[in-house]
Write an enzyme that holds these catalytic residues in place. Structure first.
Site, PDB file in Angstrom:
ATOM      1  N   THR A  17       0.813  -1.211   0.000  1.00 28.93           N
ATOM      2  CA  THR A  17       0.000   0.000   0.000  1.00 28.93           C
ATOM      3  C   THR A  17       0.853   1.271   0.000  1.00 28.93           C
ATOM      4  OG1 THR A  17      -0.145   0.021   2.416  1.00 28.93           O
ATOM      5  CG2 THR A  17      -1.851  -1.195   1.229  1.00 28.93           C
ATOM      6  N   ASP A  18       0.188   2.367  -0.323  1.00 28.76           N
ATOM      7  CA  ASP A  18       0.853   3.676  -0.287  1.00 28.76           C
ATOM      8  C   ASP A  18       0.404   4.426   0.967  1.00 28.76           C
ATOM      9  OD1 ASP A  18      -1.714   4.636  -0.830  1.00 28.76           O
ATOM     10  OD2 ASP A  18      -1.279   5.120  -2.916  1.00 28.76           O
ATOM     11  N   PHE A  19       0.725   5.700   1.046  1.00 33.70           N
ATOM     12  CA  PHE A  19       0.420   6.509   2.227  1.00 33.70           C
ATOM     13  C   PHE A  19      -1.079   6.598   2.509  1.00 33.70           C
ATOM     14  CE2 PHE A  19       0.131   9.350  -1.325  1.00 33.70           C
ATOM     15  CZ  PHE A  19      -0.938  10.166  -1.014  1.00 33.70           C
TER      16      PHE A  19
END
Length: 134
Positions: A17-19
């Site tokens: 996942t990203d931020f």
């Protein structure tokens, strides 16, 4: 060519996942790569055996549509269905789903290449396996 698609499950982990907590777009490439490997394995074709023959697959073309986000802990299914078998090419339609919801769609063309990077015909074993899967 196969009349049935190969389904491979994958769980989304934090590293995917990203931020924002959504799956980072490049992680879908890894998911689809793994699913293509498992599709071949289900046909009895193994990358290590191809490599021993001096053969590898190289992605030649990929078109991707991102229809919805996946999130941490989601259980996804990556569906791989062959749509083209050429001399040195294999085309697949890949779909990433969460349940019935389509999240990512891709058209992928891989080419068989030898150690010098030159295109070479798909091995007879792969062609036979694809024909048996009809």
């Amino acid at each position: 060519m196969s009349s049935t698609a190969h389904i491979w499950p994958i769980r989304v982990y934090f590293e995917d996942t990203d931020f924002s907590g959504n799956v980072y777009h490049a992680a879908y490439l890894k998911f689809m790569e793994r699913a293509r490997t498992e599709f071949l394995r289900a046909l009895g074709v193994h990358h290590f055996e191809l490599n021993e023959e001096g053969l590898v697959f190289a992605v030649r073309h990929m078109e991707i549509f991102f229809d919805g986000p996946a999130r941490i802990d989601d259980l996804l299914q990556v569906e791989s269905e062959p749509v083209l078998v050429g001399g040195a090419r294999l085309g697949l339609r890949q779909t990433v789903r969460r349940g019935a919801e389509v999240l990512v769609r891709a058209e992928v063309t891989v080419a068989m290449v030898n150690r010098s990077g030159r295109a070479t015909r798909l091995p007879r074993s792969l062609r036979d396996a694809l024909e048996r899967d009809d």
